[in-house]
Motif scaffolding. Sequence first.
Motif, PDB file in Angstrom:
ATOM      1  N   UNK A  36    -105.657 -31.072 114.875  1.00  0.00           N
ATOM      2  CA  UNK A  36    -106.410 -31.875 115.842  1.00  0.00           C
ATOM      3  C   UNK A  36    -107.198 -32.985 115.153  1.00  0.00           C
ATOM      4  N   UNK A  37    -107.836 -32.647 114.032  1.00  0.00           N
ATOM      5  CA  UNK A  37    -108.654 -33.640 113.334  1.00  0.00           C
ATOM      6  C   UNK A  37    -107.787 -34.667 112.609  1.00  0.00           C
ATOM      7  N   UNK A  38    -106.703 -34.195 111.991  1.00  0.00           N
ATOM      8  CA  UNK A  38    -105.838 -35.103 111.246  1.00  0.00           C
ATOM      9  C   UNK A  38    -104.990 -35.939 112.201  1.00  0.00           C
ATOM     10  N   UNK A  39    -104.683 -35.388 113.383  1.00  0.00           N
ATOM     11  CA  UNK A  39    -103.909 -36.133 114.372  1.00  0.00           C
ATOM     12  C   UNK A  39    -104.581 -37.440 114.762  1.00  0.00           C
ATOM     13  N   UNK A  40    -105.911 -37.482 114.647  1.00  0.00           N
ATOM     14  CA  UNK A  40    -106.631 -38.713 114.959  1.00  0.00           C
ATOM     15  C   UNK A  40    -106.385 -39.805 113.926  1.00  0.00           C
ATOM     16  N   UNK A  41    -105.831 -39.417 112.762  1.00  0.00           N
ATOM     17  CA  UNK A  41    -105.538 -40.396 111.714  1.00  0.00           C
ATOM     18  C   UNK A  41    -104.170 -41.041 111.878  1.00  0.00           C
ATOM     19  N   UNK A  42    -103.299 -40.441 112.746  1.00  0.00           N
ATOM     20  CA  UNK A  42    -101.983 -41.037 113.004  1.00  0.00           C
ATOM     21  C   UNK A  42    -100.838 -40.063 112.786  1.00  0.00           C
ATOM     22  N   UNK A  43     -99.606 -40.450 113.159  1.00  0.00           N
ATOM     23  CA  UNK A  43     -98.437 -39.576 113.033  1.00  0.00           C
ATOM     24  C   UNK A  43     -98.093 -39.181 111.593  1.00  0.00           C
ATOM     25  N   UNK A  44     -98.204 -40.112 110.645  1.00  0.00           N
ATOM     26  CA  UNK A  44     -97.822 -39.817 109.254  1.00  0.00           C
ATOM     27  C   UNK A  44     -98.689 -38.717 108.632  1.00  0.00           C
ATOM     28  N   UNK A 190    -109.967 -37.396 104.027  1.00  0.00           N
ATOM     29  CA  UNK A 190    -108.850 -37.276 104.974  1.00  0.00           C
ATOM     30  C   UNK A 190    -108.074 -35.973 104.743  1.00  0.00           C
ATOM     31  N   UNK A 191    -106.770 -36.025 104.403  1.00  0.00           N
ATOM     32  CA  UNK A 191    -105.986 -34.790 104.286  1.00  0.00           C
ATOM     33  C   UNK A 191    -106.534 -33.846 103.219  1.00  0.00           C
ATOM     34  N   UNK A 266     -85.568 -35.176 109.297  1.00  0.00           N
ATOM     35  CA  UNK A 266     -84.363 -36.014 109.186  1.00  0.00           C
ATOM     36  C   UNK A 266     -84.234 -36.964 110.366  1.00  0.00           C
ATOM     37  N   UNK A 267     -84.886 -36.615 111.486  1.00  0.00           N
ATOM     38  CA  UNK A 267     -84.844 -37.448 112.683  1.00  0.00           C
ATOM     39  C   UNK A 267     -85.914 -38.540 112.666  1.00  0.00           C
ATOM     40  N   UNK A 268     -86.926 -38.399 111.775  1.00  0.00           N
ATOM     41  CA  UNK A 268     -87.962 -39.419 111.680  1.00  0.00           C
ATOM     42  C   UNK A 268     -89.370 -38.844 111.745  1.00  0.00           C
ATOM     43  N   UNK A 269     -90.382 -39.688 111.537  1.00  0.00           N
ATOM     44  CA  UNK A 269     -91.783 -39.253 111.505  1.00  0.00           C
ATOM     45  C   UNK A 269     -92.248 -38.742 112.866  1.00  0.00           C
ATOM     46  N   UNK A 270     -91.950 -39.438 113.947  1.00  0.00           N
ATOM     47  CA  UNK A 270     -92.401 -39.011 115.272  1.00  0.00           C
ATOM     48  C   UNK A 270     -91.796 -37.674 115.707  1.00  0.00           C
ATOM     49  N   UNK A 342     -99.697 -31.504 124.614  1.00  0.00           N
ATOM     50  CA  UNK A 342     -99.559 -32.364 123.425  1.00  0.00           C
ATOM     51  C   UNK A 342    -100.589 -33.483 123.341  1.00  0.00           C
ATOM     52  N   UNK A 343    -101.155 -33.889 124.481  1.00  0.00           N
ATOM     53  CA  UNK A 343    -102.118 -34.991 124.473  1.00  0.00           C
ATOM     54  C   UNK A 343    -103.422 -34.615 123.768  1.00  0.00           C
ATOM     55  N   UNK A 344    -103.662 -33.304 123.581  1.00  0.00           N
ATOM     56  CA  UNK A 344    -104.857 -32.884 122.847  1.00  0.00           C
ATOM     57  C   UNK A 344    -104.724 -33.166 121.357  1.00  0.00           C
ATOM     58  N   UNK A 345    -103.498 -33.352 120.888  1.00  0.00           N
ATOM     59  CA  UNK A 345    -103.245 -33.573 119.467  1.00  0.00           C
ATOM     60  C   UNK A 345    -103.184 -35.050 119.102  1.00  0.00           C
TER      61      UNK A 345
END
Length: 458
Positions: A36-44, A190-191, A266-270, A342-345
Amino acid sequence: MQLSAYTKEFSKNLKLAFPVMLGQLGHVMVGLVDNLMIGQLGPAPLAAVSLGNSLVFIALSLGIGFSFAITPLIAEADGAGDIENGRSYFHHGIILCAINGVLLFLLLLLAKPVLNYLDQPPEVVELAIPYLEIVAFSMLPLMVFQAFKQFADGLSQTKYAMYATLLSNVVNVVFNYLLIYGIWIFPRLELEGAAIGTLVSRFFMLWFIWEILRRKKKFAEYFRWTKKEFLKAAIFRRLLALGFPTALQMLFEVAIFTATVFLAGLLGTNPQAANQIALNLASMTFMVAVGLGVAATIRIGNQKGLGHYRELRRIALSTFLLVFLIEAVFAIGFILLNDILPTFYIENAEVVLLAAQLLVVAALFQLSDGLQVVILGALRGLQDVRIPTIICFIAYWIVGFPVSWYFGSAERMGSMGIWLGLLAGLTSSALMLYLRFAYLSRKLILSKPVPEAKTNIN
């Protein structure tokens, strides 16, 4: 036999299982808070946590699997009133878990280069490696904590590990908040800040359970250490005979879930970030089943020590029915709330959409996932671990993984195909494990056909 013969055991099952559920949820909450906390930093960054934890979870499954050997042995000794044997299993279990902690820490450090050869997004790998280095060190306190936890669980005292785990989550949240975002005098890490929070919370968890158990009168006999009890090869062999197959069982299951992380990468970051969200939510409901699995191990171990085999079978079936009903509620919840959870993340629309689709599949395998872990717990109470290990391998890697690999490619079903493989593996596992338990319990009953008096023990 009437339905009430099983439903009347629900309260006893839940009394034992509820603290374990909360304790296991506490472990998952460490990951949830990080996500939850790291999700605020972005998908990567979120995908990096998923990738780093994929190796940690493999190591964790091995360590926890070994520690699970302690519980049925303690429960059987407790049912037979044999404190001396129980104490010996406890002491040797602590030594074994401490050794495992050191070995798993070193294993994770040596495994770091593997991340560079998994065709994962480069920016994700770069973020994951320093996170993994810090979390790897937390295996030391966590494995020793597991020894204390499984010992207390075997004596039907499941609440103390729950207290330790829940309080450690408070510690984790505080340090995460301070170190991820750089609050007050603390640097913005951060991480790496999230990893340090996990490390500190696990040392706190170990200290707390040691402190609370050693002060309780009930455990006083077990905390007496004598030189003659150290390093008995026969005790280590028995722990390993139960622990190694159990570790493999957990490894086979955790590894297939870890494989979904790599396949999603393999499908990507998202897609990888969406996979992490769905896995995190599914793991929370799974911990409820883990709690009931521990209750099954304890109660079946007690009845085995008493030689009450008809009661053993009835109690086991009551735990199977209870987990089925609970997981059915979770399945309905996932389906109804799949667009919301999922919107909570994260706020990324593509990630949310992909995660919502995966939650529909997760809803379908709630039933089989819950059943298979509770049946494994019952078999562990019977100290039957070798055949279930083979069953787990067949279900996950002969049935499940090929489905994930084939249907999970971008040109076929993508992430949904990966999760259909999980559904196939978990369902086949639940079916085969139930047939194994049915065979063994009938065999025990036939070996002792004399009617048994009902017992109130756990």
